[in-house]
Scaffold this motif. Structure first.
Motif, PDB file in Angstrom:
ATOM      1  N   GLU A   6       0.904  -1.040  -0.097  1.00 27.83           N
ATOM      2  CA  GLU A   6      -0.058   0.025   0.197  1.00 27.83           C
ATOM      3  C   GLU A   6       0.838   1.326  -0.036  1.00 27.83           C
ATOM      4  O   GLU A   6       2.206   1.490   0.408  1.00 27.83           O
ATOM      5  CB  GLU A   6      -0.881   0.199   1.295  1.00 27.83           C
ATOM      6  CG  GLU A   6      -1.870  -1.092   1.521  1.00 27.83           C
ATOM      7  CD  GLU A   6      -1.291  -2.318   2.457  1.00 27.83           C
ATOM      8  OE1 GLU A   6      -1.892  -2.803   3.070  1.00 27.83           O
ATOM      9  OE2 GLU A   6      -0.027  -2.247   2.329  1.00 27.83           O
ATOM     10  N   TRP A  36     -10.457  -3.279   0.933  1.00 25.81           N
ATOM     11  CA  TRP A  36      -9.608  -2.405   2.003  1.00 25.81           C
ATOM     12  C   TRP A  36     -10.471  -2.457   3.290  1.00 25.81           C
ATOM     13  O   TRP A  36     -11.355  -2.337   3.646  1.00 25.81           O
ATOM     14  CB  TRP A  36      -9.827  -0.630   1.249  1.00 25.81           C
ATOM     15  CG  TRP A  36      -9.012  -0.480   0.159  1.00 25.81           C
ATOM     16  CD1 TRP A  36      -9.366  -0.494  -1.099  1.00 25.81           C
ATOM     17  CD2 TRP A  36      -7.567  -0.166   0.163  1.00 25.81           C
ATOM     18  NE1 TRP A  36      -8.614  -0.134  -1.942  1.00 25.81           N
ATOM     19  CE2 TRP A  36      -7.228   0.265  -1.298  1.00 25.81           C
ATOM     20  CE3 TRP A  36      -6.720  -0.040   1.099  1.00 25.81           C
ATOM     21  CZ2 TRP A  36      -5.935   0.339  -1.441  1.00 25.81           C
ATOM     22  CZ3 TRP A  36      -5.310   0.253   0.662  1.00 25.81           C
ATOM     23  CH2 TRP A  36      -5.084   0.605  -0.665  1.00 25.81           C
ATOM     24  N   CYS A  95      -4.672  -3.184   2.405  1.00 30.02           N
ATOM     25  CA  CYS A  95      -5.350  -3.860   1.385  1.00 30.02           C
ATOM     26  C   CYS A  95      -5.235  -5.554   1.551  1.00 30.02           C
ATOM     27  O   CYS A  95      -4.231  -5.933   2.163  1.00 30.02           O
ATOM     28  CB  CYS A  95      -4.411  -3.533   0.403  1.00 30.02           C
ATOM     29  SG  CYS A  95      -4.644  -4.433  -1.084  1.00 30.02           S
TER      30      CYS A  95
END
Length: 120
Positions: A6, A36, A95
């Motif tokens: 990320e 997410w 993520c």
């Protein structure tokens, strides 16, 4: 080896915007469920937005209309566009990816996280 990295976190004032990115490697992210998550300080982790392999998206109620999840298959990158940010959006954002056709609460693969701080 599956890896998720990320980026894009930072500090912003309320009302501002940020775009988080998640670069995936070791697999084709377009075939996975991508999600997410976030974990605010002192609170439990929660799912923010998810995107299935067939393009269906879903959002946490508190971010609907403000956040947008998307994916660039050519770049194997997942995004989270966050607009109209509020102090309560302050959290570590992660993520996650899972090979199943549905999006589980505990995906198989996770990134290391990127921090978002929204000041009032």
């Amino acid at each position: 080896q599956v890896q998720l990295v990320e980026s894009g976190g930072g500090s912003v004032q309320a009302g501002g915007s940020l775009r988080l990115s998640c670069l995936a490697s070791g697999y084709r992210s377009s075939t996975y469920c991508m999600t997410w998550f976030r974990q605010p300080p002192g609170k439990e982790r929660e799912g923010v937005a998810s995107l299935t392999s067939d393009g269906r998206s879903s959002y946490l109620d508190s971010v609907k209309g403000r956040f947008t999840i998307s994916q660039d298959n050519a770049k194997n990158t997942l995004y989270l566009q966050m607009n109209s940010l509020k102090p309560e959006d302050t959290a570590m954002y992660y993520c996650a990816a899972d090979p199943r056709t549905w999006c589980p609460l505990s995906p198989l693969y996770w990134g290391q996280g990127t921090e978002v701080t929204v000041s009032s």
